[in-house]
Design an enzyme around this catalytic site. Structure first.
Site: not given
Length: 309
Positions: A128, A181
Site C-alpha cells: 500500500e 489515491t
C-alpha cells in the site's frame, strides 16, 4: 503444497467516518492469484492479466509486500506470482490491497503458515505504501482478516476484527474514471476544527457499537463523514445524486469507498441492496457515464483458497 490459487477480495475502506481506520471485506468482488514455489530464491511476477501493471518485483505492490515478508523468514527457494486483476486500479475498492494481501497470504500458506493473519498485515501494508505513499491498513486488514476491521493504532499496530451483522450487504458503484489515491489525498486538510473531530469520534464509536449490537439503525446514523467527504465528493461525478438515490431507496448509509471514485451503500438485506444498486445505476444511466455495479454480502473470511496442490 507447491502451488496455490486464491481469491483476493475487494474492500471498502473508511466507511464514511473511519478515515484510514475502518474497512470491510466484500465477498464476490475480487482478483485471483496463483502463487507457486520456484527453485531460485526471491520473488518473480510472471503474469498479469486484466491490467497494465509492472512485472518488476520492486515496482509491483504484490512483489513489494512479498519481499517485506521474506525479509523476515529464511527459505532456500523462491516464489512465482500470477495476478488476474478484476478490480480496476484506482477504483476505490482496494485493488492494490487485494494484490498485496494475496501475495503474503499465498506465500505464507506455501510456507506452512508461519505467520498469523494479523502478522501478515504489516507486510501487505508495504504494498500500500508503494501504491499511495502511505502504509495504511484499512484495506489490507479486512482483506486478510475478513469482516470489519478497526485500526485502533498504527504505532504500535493494533487491529481489531469485528463480526458483521448477518443481514448486512454492500452496494458499490464504480464510475469508469480513475482517481488515484495519492491525488485524492492531496485535497485533504492537515488540520480540522474541533467541532468536526468531535462529531467524527461520535460516529466512529456509534458505527462500532452498531456492528457489535446488530443495530442497523445505529449503523446508518453513524455512516456520516464530517471531514473527508466534503472535500473529495467534488472529484466524483454525480456523487450527491448517487448518495441521495441510495438513501431514498432504503440504504442505511452511503459514502465514498476508499479514496473514490466508487460510492458504497450499506443495506439491510439482499433485496434492499439490489434495489439500492438499481437506483444508483439509474443516476449514471441518466448522465451517460459508464460504470460497474456490485452487490455483495460481507466476506467474513478474507482471502480464500480456491485450489492447491
Amino acid at each position: 503444497m507447491k502451488e496455490i490459487k486464491i481469491f483476493c477480495p475487494a474492500t471498502i475502506a473508511n466507511l464514511s467516518c473511519g478515515f484510514d481506520v475502518l474497512g470491510v471485506c466484500l465477498d464476490n468482488v475480487g482478483d485471483e492469484m496463483v502463487v507457486r514455489k520456484m527453485s531460485a530464491k526471491g520473488v518473480r511476477i510472471t503474469k498479469i492479466a486484466g491490467a497494465d501493471l509492472p512485472l518488476e518485483t520492486e515496482k509491483n505492490v504484490s512483489g513489494v509486500a512479498a519481499l517485506a515478508m521474506l525479509a523476515q523468514v529464511e527459505t532456500d527457494f523462491g516464489f512465482e506470482i500470477e495476478i488476474y486483476k478484476k478490480i480496476k486500479a484506482g477504483s476505490g475498492i482496494g485493488s492494490s490491497a487485494a494484490s498485496s494481501a494475496g501475495a503474503v497470504f499465498g506465500i505464507n500458506a506455501l510456507l506452512g503458515n508461519p505467520f498469523s493473519a494479523h502478522e501478515l498485515v504489516p507486510f501487505a501494508m508495504q504494498g500500500e505504501k508503494l501504491a499511495s505513499g502511505s502504509a495504511h491498513a484499512d484495506n489490507v486488514a479486512p482483506a486478510l482478516l475478513g469482516g470489519f476491521t478497526l485500526v485502533r493504532s498504527y504505532d504500535p499496530l493494533d487491529i481489531i476484527r469485528i463480526e458483521s451483522p448477518s443481514e448486512l450487504y454492500a452496494a458499490v458503484i464504480h464510475p469508469q474514471i480513475e482517481l488515484k489515491t495519492a491525488d485524492a489525498r492531496s485535497v485533504l486538510k492537515q488540520n480540522i476544527p474541533l467541532k468536526s473531530a468531535i462529531a467524527q469520534w461520535g460516529n466512529v464509536g456509534g458505527l462500532v457499537a452498531g456492528l457489535y449490537t446488530n443495530n442497523y439503525e445505529l449503523i446508518g446514523r453513524s455512516l456520516h463523514d464530517e471531514i473527508v467527504e466534503p472535500l473529495r465528493s467534488v472529484l466524483i461525478p454525480g456523487f450527491d445524486l448517487i448518495k441521495a438515490a441510495a438513501l431514498e431507496n432504503g440504504a442505511l448509509g452511503s459514502g465514498i469507498s476508499g479514496s473514490g471514485p466508487s460510492v458504497f451503500a450499506l443495506c439491510k438485506g439482499r433485496e434492499t441492496a439490489h434495489k439500492v444498486a438499481e437506483s444508483m445505476s439509474s443516476v449514471y444511466d441518466n448522465i451517460k457515464l459508464p460504470y460497474e455495479i456490485h452487490v455483495s454480502p460481507v466476506n467474513d473470511i478474507g482471502v480464500k483458497i480456491l485450489a492447491s496442490h
